[in-house]
Design a protein around this motif. Structure first.
Motif, PDB file in Angstrom:
ATOM      1  N   HIS A 270      49.443  62.358  31.565  1.00 35.23           N
ATOM      2  CA  HIS A 270      48.257  62.577  32.441  1.00 35.23           C
ATOM      3  C   HIS A 270      47.323  63.213  31.653  1.00 35.23           C
ATOM      4  CE1 HIS A 270      50.037  62.588  36.108  1.00 35.23           C
ATOM      5  NE2 HIS A 270      51.334  63.826  36.271  1.00 35.23           N
ATOM      6  N   ARG A 271      47.463  63.261  30.021  1.00 36.30           N
ATOM      7  CA  ARG A 271      45.697  63.578  29.344  1.00 36.30           C
ATOM      8  C   ARG A 271      45.477  62.816  28.550  1.00 36.30           C
ATOM      9  NH1 ARG A 271      45.619  69.546  27.707  1.00 36.30           N
ATOM     10  NH2 ARG A 271      43.790  68.610  26.132  1.00 36.30           N
ATOM     11  N   ASN A 272      46.492  62.289  27.767  1.00 33.24           N
ATOM     12  CA  ASN A 272      47.075  61.282  26.764  1.00 33.24           C
ATOM     13  C   ASN A 272      45.963  61.874  25.540  1.00 33.24           C
ATOM     14  OD1 ASN A 272      48.080  59.466  28.396  1.00 33.24           O
ATOM     15  ND2 ASN A 272      45.656  58.046  28.770  1.00 33.24           N
ATOM     16  N   PHE A 273      45.656  62.312  24.964  1.00 33.32           N
ATOM     17  CA  PHE A 273      44.966  62.469  23.576  1.00 33.32           C
ATOM     18  C   PHE A 273      44.890  64.509  24.251  1.00 33.32           C
ATOM     19  CE2 PHE A 273      44.152  58.889  22.569  1.00 33.32           C
ATOM     20  CZ  PHE A 273      43.770  58.068  23.472  1.00 33.32           C
ATOM     21  N   HIS A 274      44.506  64.439  22.652  1.00 33.69           N
ATOM     22  CA  HIS A 274      44.880  66.565  23.075  1.00 33.69           C
ATOM     23  C   HIS A 274      43.503  66.734  23.174  1.00 33.69           C
ATOM     24  CE1 HIS A 274      48.628  67.681  21.699  1.00 33.69           C
ATOM     25  NE2 HIS A 274      48.697  66.589  21.107  1.00 33.69           N
ATOM     26  N   HIS A 275      42.012  66.405  22.036  1.00 35.60           N
ATOM     27  CA  HIS A 275      40.702  66.202  22.510  1.00 35.60           C
ATOM     28  C   HIS A 275      40.096  65.130  23.203  1.00 35.60           C
ATOM     29  CE1 HIS A 275      41.620  70.364  20.734  1.00 35.60           C
ATOM     30  NE2 HIS A 275      42.033  69.049  19.653  1.00 35.60           N
ATOM     31  N   VAL A 276      38.848  65.115  23.437  1.00 34.13           N
ATOM     32  CA  VAL A 276      38.587  63.118  24.009  1.00 34.13           C
ATOM     33  C   VAL A 276      38.265  63.177  22.669  1.00 34.13           C
ATOM     34  CG1 VAL A 276      37.269  62.651  24.925  1.00 34.13           C
ATOM     35  CG2 VAL A 276      37.857  64.756  26.660  1.00 34.13           C
ATOM     36  N   PRO A 277      38.849  61.266  22.028  1.00 30.93           N
ATOM     37  CA  PRO A 277      38.413  60.971  21.134  1.00 30.93           C
ATOM     38  C   PRO A 277      36.401  60.233  21.429  1.00 30.93           C
ATOM     39  CG  PRO A 277      40.171  59.359  22.375  1.00 30.93           C
ATOM     40  CD  PRO A 277      39.253  61.049  23.411  1.00 30.93           C
ATOM     41  N   THR A 278      36.458  60.780  19.619  1.00 29.04           N
ATOM     42  CA  THR A 278      35.325  60.249  19.728  1.00 29.04           C
ATOM     43  C   THR A 278      35.140  58.769  18.685  1.00 29.04           C
ATOM     44  OG1 THR A 278      34.680  62.677  19.644  1.00 29.04           O
ATOM     45  CG2 THR A 278      33.131  60.903  18.768  1.00 29.04           C
ATOM     46  N   VAL A 279      35.090  57.871  19.636  1.00 28.60           N
ATOM     47  CA  VAL A 279      34.516  56.688  18.375  1.00 28.60           C
ATOM     48  C   VAL A 279      33.659  55.971  17.560  1.00 28.60           C
ATOM     49  CG1 VAL A 279      34.914  53.766  18.718  1.00 28.60           C
ATOM     50  CG2 VAL A 279      35.937  55.588  20.319  1.00 28.60           C
ATOM     51  N   VAL A 280      33.791  56.169  16.343  1.00 29.04           N
ATOM     52  CA  VAL A 280      32.352  55.959  15.533  1.00 29.04           C
ATOM     53  C   VAL A 280      33.179  54.536  14.804  1.00 29.04           C
ATOM     54  CG1 VAL A 280      33.272  58.308  15.134  1.00 29.04           C
ATOM     55  CG2 VAL A 280      34.336  57.220  13.619  1.00 29.04           C
ATOM     56  N   ARG A 281      33.727  53.947  15.006  1.00 25.37           N
ATOM     57  CA  ARG A 281      33.412  52.630  14.613  1.00 25.37           C
ATOM     58  C   ARG A 281      34.597  51.338  14.790  1.00 25.37           C
ATOM     59  NH1 ARG A 281      37.249  55.278  11.234  1.00 25.37           N
ATOM     60  NH2 ARG A 281      35.476  55.779   9.925  1.00 25.37           N
ATOM     61  N   GLY A 282      34.362  49.901  14.637  1.00 22.88           N
ATOM     62  CA  GLY A 282      34.781  49.267  15.327  1.00 22.88           C
ATOM     63  C   GLY A 282      36.408  49.354  15.809  1.00 22.88           C
ATOM     64  N   PRO A 283      36.959  47.834  16.480  1.00 20.54           N
ATOM     65  CA  PRO A 283      38.516  48.218  17.131  1.00 20.54           C
ATOM     66  C   PRO A 283      39.299  47.457  15.475  1.00 20.54           C
ATOM     67  CG  PRO A 283      37.508  46.223  18.201  1.00 20.54           C
ATOM     68  CD  PRO A 283      36.741  47.607  17.348  1.00 20.54           C
ATOM     69  N   TYR A 284      38.777  46.935  14.823  1.00 18.57           N
ATOM     70  CA  TYR A 284      39.394  46.407  13.626  1.00 18.57           C
ATOM     71  C   TYR A 284      39.192  46.586  12.354  1.00 18.57           C
ATOM     72  CZ  TYR A 284      40.584  44.104  17.655  1.00 18.57           C
ATOM     73  OH  TYR A 284      41.101  43.480  19.323  1.00 18.57           O
ATOM     74  N   GLU A 285      39.158  47.499  12.281  1.00 20.49           N
ATOM     75  CA  GLU A 285      38.463  48.435  10.569  1.00 20.49           C
ATOM     76  C   GLU A 285      39.221  48.395   8.998  1.00 20.49           C
ATOM     77  OE1 GLU A 285      35.326  48.098   9.293  1.00 20.49           O
ATOM     78  OE2 GLU A 285      35.090  47.591  11.678  1.00 20.49           O
ATOM     79  N   TYR A 286      40.303  46.904   9.678  1.00 19.23           N
ATOM     80  CA  TYR A 286      41.744  46.744   8.375  1.00 19.23           C
ATOM     81  C   TYR A 286      40.780  46.233   6.882  1.00 19.23           C
ATOM     82  CZ  TYR A 286      44.516  46.892  12.464  1.00 19.23           C
ATOM     83  OH  TYR A 286      45.361  47.257  13.594  1.00 19.23           O
ATOM     84  N   SER A 287      41.218  46.985   5.818  1.00 13.83           N
ATOM     85  CA  SER A 287      40.749  46.720   4.491  1.00 13.83           C
ATOM     86  C   SER A 287      39.257  46.551   4.452  1.00 13.83           C
ATOM     87  CB  SER A 287      41.457  45.335   4.397  1.00 13.83           C
ATOM     88  OG  SER A 287      42.759  45.506   4.873  1.00 13.83           O
ATOM     89  N   ALA A 288      38.814  47.528   5.277  1.00 12.31           N
ATOM     90  CA  ALA A 288      37.319  46.938   5.080  1.00 12.31           C
ATOM     91  C   ALA A 288      36.679  47.634   3.391  1.00 12.31           C
ATOM     92  CB  ALA A 288      36.253  48.747   5.525  1.00 12.31           C
ATOM     93  N   PRO A 289      35.413  47.672   3.615  1.00 14.09           N
ATOM     94  CA  PRO A 289      34.425  47.855   1.793  1.00 14.09           C
ATOM     95  C   PRO A 289      34.868  49.007   1.536  1.00 14.09           C
ATOM     96  CG  PRO A 289      33.597  46.010   2.663  1.00 14.09           C
ATOM     97  CD  PRO A 289      34.673  46.995   4.304  1.00 14.09           C
ATOM     98  N   GLU A 290      34.945  50.225   2.241  1.00 14.11           N
ATOM     99  CA  GLU A 290      34.801  51.264   1.998  1.00 14.11           C
ATOM    100  C   GLU A 290      35.971  52.218   1.374  1.00 14.11           C
ATOM    101  OE1 GLU A 290      33.330  49.827   4.576  1.00 14.11           O
ATOM    102  OE2 GLU A 290      33.290  51.669   6.183  1.00 14.11           O
ATOM    103  N   ALA A 291      37.105  51.632   2.246  1.00 15.79           N
ATOM    104  CA  ALA A 291      38.496  51.671   1.915  1.00 15.79           C
ATOM    105  C   ALA A 291      39.717  50.598   2.362  1.00 15.79           C
ATOM    106  CB  ALA A 291      39.170  52.221   3.555  1.00 15.79           C
ATOM    107  N   PRO A 292      39.060  49.745   0.959  1.00 15.98           N
ATOM    108  CA  PRO A 292      40.058  48.274   0.713  1.00 15.98           C
ATOM    109  C   PRO A 292      41.473  47.770   1.235  1.00 15.98           C
ATOM    110  CG  PRO A 292      39.115  48.539  -1.327  1.00 15.98           C
ATOM    111  CD  PRO A 292      38.501  49.817  -0.040  1.00 15.98           C
TER     112      PRO A 292
END
Lengths: 105, 196, 592
Positions: free
Chosen positions: C555-577
């Motif tokens: 009935h709640r899924n998350f401990h705290h309401v998530p805050t989305v800060v980026r797109g859905p597929y930030e794999y191997s992003a330049p800042e974290a390759p």
């Protein structure tokens, strides 16, 4: 509830009564119009036009569409498009007969 | 964690959940009645002959019903406005009138239908009567559905007013949208079946 | 910001205050996760049942007139005297196979199960917008399903006029057809309520920062799917009512005047049109096939992005394509009706729109293929199914093109070519994607993992035999073998050269059935004794993977309401390759 809101609602209720009067009148008009001996195309056009006006009044004022959000407008626009498609595309069978039915060779 | 925007509007859409929900549902209802109107059009254009509504149907009775339904739409929206003004007693009055008007509509419908059957006019008699009974029958079922909901909100459901008045007012707004739609369908049904 | 968000006034679930009784927690649950699982198991059971019906049919096609071993004697004298299928029963199996697979199997699994479970999690919501409506949707589906199953026991058996129920045949068919109509009314109502729920959820309940173009592609796919269900199903609702009236009340909506049946003129008023049914039916049924494929696209997108460790190629194009596809799907329906004598103008119109609609599909498939380029591909079981999907959907889609051309369709309509085409899209297409989804989300749903070994033993034979079933169908179709033939084409002189393929397809089908056994074992064994794994087992970026624990909180899924800060597929992003960046900003805050 602020005094401004209360005033707004009171003005709205006056609008509702006026819309009701308009709808009642239009109902009488549409019945009367059906008694006129118009050609079939005109009969349909007049009836649908009056219905459209009545419908717009109900939708616009009773359903508050006149100042509704964009999301609702988009949804309804999409629905209307599909409604028109469903209404008119199947009639396309008749499209081949536009300009007369071709005589067999 | 609670489900957000059940009462207050989400800022970017400006809507609360149930309002969006009912409009979506009404969109599907437009397609439902639209499909039946489309069937009417196809059947009529493909028919060798098609009777005028007055040949089979009682126009004065149906005109009365049209007025009843329009009146019920007014009382419905007035019941919502009364709640927004904080007047619960007025709400009860207007909502009660709405339910009564619904009964009136159904009673007139009952007389219409029984008169048809008495003349041996059944849905199976011809396609005009078939589509007439189907369209008005489905509409009638929607009226009954609306009356059940409105009756509930006039009666046991109205307890919510004391606990959460804003939420209750929203529910009446949503119920009202459905009821206005039922009126809207009739506004098109009436001329199409009875007058054309 | 988060304090304001926590203060949202909403309605509290009883579970927040005290534990729920068993029937409330598991039977009439309002938690989208429980409902999703209910849908999942019910739908899988129906898929198995629908497959079983087909396995019986395939015996008849491979060995006409021979009794079915094991199962034959159980079918009863009315259906299969001596264990040999009667043509009437064959027709029932055919009609119900289609109906069950489409309406009771795939859509409830793709939308009811996966959609319900994953969408609220992926957008950062505590549940669907209307939990009670969600519960009602499931039970309406269950009732509709029971009615459909019950129809087998009606006098004369189940519906037997094809899943398409064309009049005049369906108008005069046995009682089972009326059950079919009643069942459909329940199923459609279930879908309409579900679609409303999904749309409001996606529009209104996205977590802060979850803008439209940060949504995982799976959510976009479900969004468009729900619009299709909402606006297209009512047409079939109307048609089903009209056919019900024809059958039960004696109207003639679909019956022309002067119809002669078995030498006798049918005593009805007439004036109706069988074409009216076809227009209304296909107005739904074409968008319906996109309902079948779009969630599959969504699942494949998630699995590919995750297992290539790089963002999806062309995410924006895919989004625009899927929206355009949804819109176009309402404009193509009469390509199912090219042979009805509609007329050249209308046929040309629908041929044109049909070819146009292939474009967004091509864009999406191409984006999937291009997403593989330069990826660090992990060949786990979900990825195998997702990769298998790609060429299979390619074949399905390409074989659709000749069908969409009116001139070619003259030869191919109602042949096995059509059956091959649509099965390729739905069977090694959608069903493979469904398997990918099950293997992929199993750790999130249960906190355990499924066996990779059994998964591979499931995948490879399935891939092989599913092609064995459906590839020969194109050959048979081109040779002129019609569909829905009880004898599989035996009577046709022109088809004799293609008949040997019947046995090939049937044996493949039975082997395909056997190949599902490792999956069933894997599923139940892993549920009971699977190895526990981390909350984000696949190291994925989307929000559901940051909902700890697994399964997420009721009935709640998350401990705290998530805050989305980026797109859905930030794999191997330049800042974290060398790693991945979750959508949920919570991890960033903790690190900071």
């Amino acid at each position: 509830m602020s005094a401004h809101d209360v005033e707004a609602i009171r003005r709205q209720t006056r609008t509702y009564v006026m819309v009701f009067a308009a709808l009642a009148v239009l109902t009488v008009v549409t019945v009367a119009a059906s008694r006129l001996d118009l050609n079939p195309g005109m009969t349909i056009a007049v009836a649908l036009l009056i219905a459209a006006v009545k419908g717009s009044l109900v939708a616009g004022y009773f359903m508050h569409l006149i100042d509704e959000r964009k999301a609702i407008y988009w949804l309804l626009a999409l629905t209307v498009i599909f409604f028109i498609l469903l209404m008119f595309l199947p009639l396309g069978d008749a499209a081949d007969s536009i300009g007369g039915v071709p005589t067999p060779v | 964690m609670q489900i957000p925007y059940t009462v207050e509007a989400r800022p970017d859409t400006g809507l609360y959940n149930a309002k969006l929900g009912i409009w979506l549902f009404l969109a599907s209802e437009v397609m439902l009645f639209g499909a039946l109107f489309s069937s009417y059009v196809l059947l009529r254009t493909g028919a060798e002959s098609w009777p005028r509504g007055s040949e089979y149907l009682n126009i004065p009775l149906a005109t009365l019903n049209t007025m009843i339904l329009i009146a019920s739409s007014v009382t419905m929206v007035m019941s919502w406005a009364s709640l927004k003004l904080g007047d619960f007693r007025k709400y009860k009055l207007y909502m009660g009138l709405t339910v009564l008007a619904g009964f009136g509509f159904l009673i007139v419908k009952y007389f219409e239908y029984t008169a048809k059957f008495a003349h041996h006019y059944y849905p199976s008699t011809n396609t005009f009567l078939g589509i007439y009974f189907t369209l008005t029958g489905l509409h009638g079922l929607h009226v009954i559905g609306g009356m059940i909901v409105n009756g509930y909100f006039w009666g046991p459901g109205s307890k919510l007013w004391r606990r959460d008045p804003e939420r209750f007012a929203n529910r009446i707004e949503v119920a009202g949208l459905y009821w206005h739609f039922v009126d809207l369908v009739w506004i098109f049904l009436f001329p199409t079946l009875y007058l054309l | 910001m988060s304090a304001l968000v926590e203060e949202r006034v909403g309605h509290a679930h009883p579970a927040d205050h005290h534990p729920e009784p068993f029937w409330r927690k598991y039977i009439f649950s309002q938690d989208h996760k429980v409902i999703g699982i209910q849908y999942g198991f019910t739908a899988l059971a129906f898929l198995l049942f629908g497959f079983a019906l087909m396995m019986m049919m395939r015996w008849q096609l491979a060995y006409p007139g021979k009794p079915i071993p094991l199962v034959g004697p159980l079918l009863g004298q009315n259906n299969a005297p001596g264990g040999i299928l009667l043509p009437e029963f064959y027709n029932q199996l055919g009609a119900m196979h289609g109906t069950i697979m489409v309406f009771l199997g795939i859509v409830p699994l793709a939308v009811g199960a996966f959609g319900n479970y994953v969408v609220p999690l992926q957008i950062g919501a505590p549940d669907m917008a209307f939990p009670k409506l969600n519960m009602a949707s499931y039970w309406l589906y269950a009732v509709g399903g029971l009615i459909m199953l019950g129809s087998f026991f009606a006098p004369g058996g189940a519906a037997n006029s094809g899943w398409t129920s064309y009049p005049p045949l369906a108008d005069i068919a046995t009682q089972g057809q009326t059950w079919w109509l009643a069942g459909m009314l329940f199923l459609i109502f279930s879908s309409l309520l579900g679609a409303t729920n999904f749309l409001v959820t996606i529009i209104q309940l996205r977590a802060p920062g979850m803008t439209w173009f940060r949504l995982p592609f799976f959510v976009w796919a479900q969004f468009v799917t729900s619009f299709l269900l909402l606006l297209a199903f009512p047409a079939l609702q109307a048609a089903a009512m009209l056919q019900f009236m024809d059958r039960v009340v004696g109207t003639s909506f679909f019956l022309p005047q002067g119809l002669v049946i078995s030498g006798k003129v049918l005593e009805v008023a007439g004036g109706g049109s069988p074409l009216l049914w076809q227009h209304l039916f296909w107005f739904l049924a074409h968008p319906e096939v996109y309902v079948l494929i779009l969630p599959a696209f969504g699942i494949v997108a998630e699995v590919i992005a995750n297992n290539t460790r790089k963002p999806l190629y062309g995410y924006r194009s895919m989004v625009y394509s899927v929206v355009f596809l949804g819109f176009m799907s309402f404009l193509v329906w009469a390509h199912h009706m090219f042979l009805t004598g509609m007329g050249t103008v209308i046929s040309s119109f629908f041929q044109t729109t049909t070819l146009i609609i292939s474009i967004p599909s091509i864009i999406i498939l191409s984006a999937f293929f291009l997403s593989l380029w330069g990826g660090s591909i992990r060949f786990n079981t979900p990825m195998l199914f997702a990769l298998g999907f790609l060429p299979m959907f390619g074949i399905g889609g390409l074989t659709g093109l000749p069908l969409g051309l009116a001139a070619a369709d003259i030869h191919l309509h109602d042949t096995y070519y059509v059956i091959g085409h649509f099965h390729y899209v739905v069977a090694p297409g959608t069903i493979f994607a469904m398997f990918a989804g099950i293997y992929y989300w199993f750790p999130k749903i249960t906190g355990k993992k499924m066996s990779e070994l059994l998964g591979k033993i499931h995948f490879w034979p399935s891939f092989l035999f599913i092609n064995g079933v459906f590839l020969p169908m194109f050959w048979q179709g081109l040779a002129g073998v019609s569909r829905r033939l009880y004898d599989g084409g035996q009577q046709y002189a022109h088809a004799q050269d293609a008949l040997w393929l019947n046995e090939v397809m049937s044996v493949s089908a039975w082997c395909l059935g056997l190949a599902q056994i490792p999956f069933v074992i894997n599923l139940f064994w892993s549920l009971a004794k699977g190895k526990r794994v981390a909350d984000n087992h696949w190291e994925a970026t989307t929000l559901e993977w940051s909902a700890a624990p697994s399964p997420p909180l009721p009935h709640r899924n998350f401990h705290h309401v998530p805050t989305v800060v980026r797109g859905p597929y930030e794999y191997s992003a330049p800042e974290a390759p060398d790693t991945y960046l979750p959508q949920n900003g919570e991890a960033d805050e903790k690190a900071a």
